[in-house]
Scaffold this active site. Structure first.
Site, PDB file in Angstrom:
ATOM      1  N   ASN A   9       0.838  -1.202   0.000  1.00 63.88           N
ATOM      2  CA  ASN A   9       0.000   0.000   0.000  1.00 63.88           C
ATOM      3  C   ASN A   9       0.874   1.253   0.000  1.00 63.88           C
ATOM      4  OD1 ASN A   9      -2.244   1.610  -0.003  1.00 63.88           O
ATOM      5  ND2 ASN A   9      -2.732   1.327   2.158  1.00 63.88           N
ATOM      6  N   GLU A  35       1.332  -3.178  -5.105  1.00 65.76           N
ATOM      7  CA  GLU A  35       0.900  -1.798  -4.826  1.00 65.76           C
ATOM      8  C   GLU A  35       2.075  -0.964  -4.314  1.00 65.76           C
ATOM      9  OE1 GLU A  35      -3.229   0.392  -3.505  1.00 65.76           O
ATOM     10  OE2 GLU A  35      -2.839  -1.574  -2.646  1.00 65.76           O
ATOM     11  N   ASP A 148      -1.529 -10.185  -4.085  1.00 60.52           N
ATOM     12  CA  ASP A 148      -2.842  -9.761  -3.615  1.00 60.52           C
ATOM     13  C   ASP A 148      -3.827 -10.141  -4.716  1.00 60.52           C
ATOM     14  OD1 ASP A 148      -5.146  -8.533  -2.856  1.00 60.52           O
ATOM     15  OD2 ASP A 148      -4.290  -6.527  -2.620  1.00 60.52           O
ATOM     16  N   ASN A 150      -7.033 -10.288  -4.227  1.00 57.99           N
ATOM     17  CA  ASN A 150      -8.272  -9.529  -3.990  1.00 57.99           C
ATOM     18  C   ASN A 150      -9.533 -10.409  -3.987  1.00 57.99           C
ATOM     19  OD1 ASN A 150      -8.366  -6.715  -3.285  1.00 57.99           O
ATOM     20  ND2 ASN A 150      -7.148  -6.308  -5.116  1.00 57.99           N
ATOM     21  N   HIS A 246      -2.203  -4.417   4.831  1.00 58.34           N
ATOM     22  CA  HIS A 246      -2.018  -5.855   4.644  1.00 58.34           C
ATOM     23  C   HIS A 246      -0.877  -6.319   5.543  1.00 58.34           C
ATOM     24  CE1 HIS A 246      -4.214  -6.335   0.652  1.00 58.34           C
ATOM     25  NE2 HIS A 246      -4.134  -5.019   0.766  1.00 58.34           N
TER      26      HIS A 246
END
Length: 255
Positions: A9, A35, A148, A150, A246
Site C-alpha cells: 500500500n 501496490e 494480492d 483480492n 495488509h
C-alpha cells in the site's frame, strides 16, 4: 527457501515504517511486493534495495498507482514484465522472475469495489490470467504466484462472510474461479497446506476497529504448481509490526 508476499500500500510509506529492516532480518530468499505506488525512478536503491538482493519492478503508467516488484537473493535467468495484455500491463500488475529451479511471480489482481466497471475489468483479468497460468504449467518448472488476489476464497478466509456475499472480493463468481484454479488447474493454496485454522487474515479495512477486532480477509496468497504441495514446510502471517493495511505472508518451502 523462504518467500514473503506483501501488498505494501505504498512502498515508500512501508519503508518509513521499517519494512526493509525487518525484511533483511528475515533473511528471506524472495520478497514479492504489490501496490508499490512509486515509479522506479522515485526509489533510491540505498533505501529500497537491501544489499545482496536483485530487484525488479513493473510500474503502472499512472503515477502513485498499483505496481509490483520482486526482490531475490538469486539472480534470475530471465525476468518478464506483464502478461502481454496492454490494459493489464499498463497498470503494472505482473512481474515474473525465472530463478532457474523455480519461477516466482508477483501479481496484483485489481479490486472491483470502487465501481461496476472495475469489477467487470477484474473478471476480464481473471479470464486473461488463465492462459498465463497454463503457460507456467507448460514450462515444467515449479512456480509460485505471490500476490494480492483480492478474493477471499472460502468462508474461513473472511471474518464477516455473511455480510460480504454481495461485495467484491467475496462474490460467488470470484470464489468459483479460485476453486477452478485449485480443482481444475491443480494449483495449490500453499498457506492452507499447513495452516487449516480459522481467523487467519492478511488484510483489514481501515474503517472502525477492523484490525483491533481481527475483522479481516485473507486475500494475499502464494499459489503454487501442484509439485510444490509436499514442499510447503511452514506458513505464517506476520502481525508483530504493521507496514501496511495488509500483513506479510511468509511461507517456507523445502527446495
Amino acid at each position: 527457501m523462504k518467500i514473503i508476499t506483501l501488498n505494501a500500500n505504498g512502498i515508500r510509506a512501508a519503508q518509513k515504517k521499517g519494512l526493509f529492516e525487518w525484511f533483511e532480518s528475515t533473511q528471506a530468499d524472495v520478497l514479492c511486493i504489490q501496490e508499490t505506488k512509486a515509479q522506479l525512478s522515485q526509489l533510491d536503491p540505498a533505501l529500497f534495495v537491501p544489499q545482496g538482493y536483485h530487484f525488479y519492478q513493473a510500474d503502472a503508467v499512472k503515477k502513485g498507482y498499483s505496481g509490483v516488484s520482486i526482490y531475490s537473493k538469486h539472480q534470475p535467468t530471465e525476468v518478464k514484465y506483464g502478461i502481454k495484455w496492454p490494459e493489464f500491463d499498463l497498470e503494472g500488475r505482473w512481474v515474473e522472475a525465472d530463478l532457474g529451479h523455480l519461477i516466482v511471480a508477483s501479481l496484483y489482481l485489481p479490486s472491483g469495489s470502487a465501481k461496476e466497471e472495475r469489477q467487470d475489468f477484474k473478471y476480464v483479468c481473471m479470464e486473461r490470467l488463465e492462459p498465463m497460468l497454463q503457460h507456467l504449467q507448460k514450462t515444467g518448472k515449479p512456480f509460485i504466484v505471490c500476490g494480492d488476489w483480492n478474493i477471499a476464497h472460502k468462508e474461513i478466509d473472511i471474518k464477516n462472510w455473511k455480510g460480504n456475499l454481495k461485495n467484491s472480493g467475496f462474490l460467488p463468481e470470484e470464489r468459483a474461479w479460485m476453486t477452478k484454479l485449485f480443482d481444475e488447474f491443480g494449483l495449490v493454496d500453499a498457506f492452507r497446506v499447513v495452516e487449516p485454522g480459522e481467523h487467519q487474515y492478511s488484510w483489514w479495512s481501515n474503517r472502525g476497529q477492523a484490525y483491533a477486532n481481527n475483522t479481516g480477509w485473507r486475500i494475499d496468497y502464494q499459489i503454487t504448481s501442484a509439485c510444490l504441495r509436499d514442499k510447503v514446510k511452514s506458513a505464517h502471517i506476520y502481525k508483530e509490526q504493521r507496514f501496511s493495511d495488509h500483513a506479510p505472508v511468509i511461507i517456507e518451502y523445502d527446495l
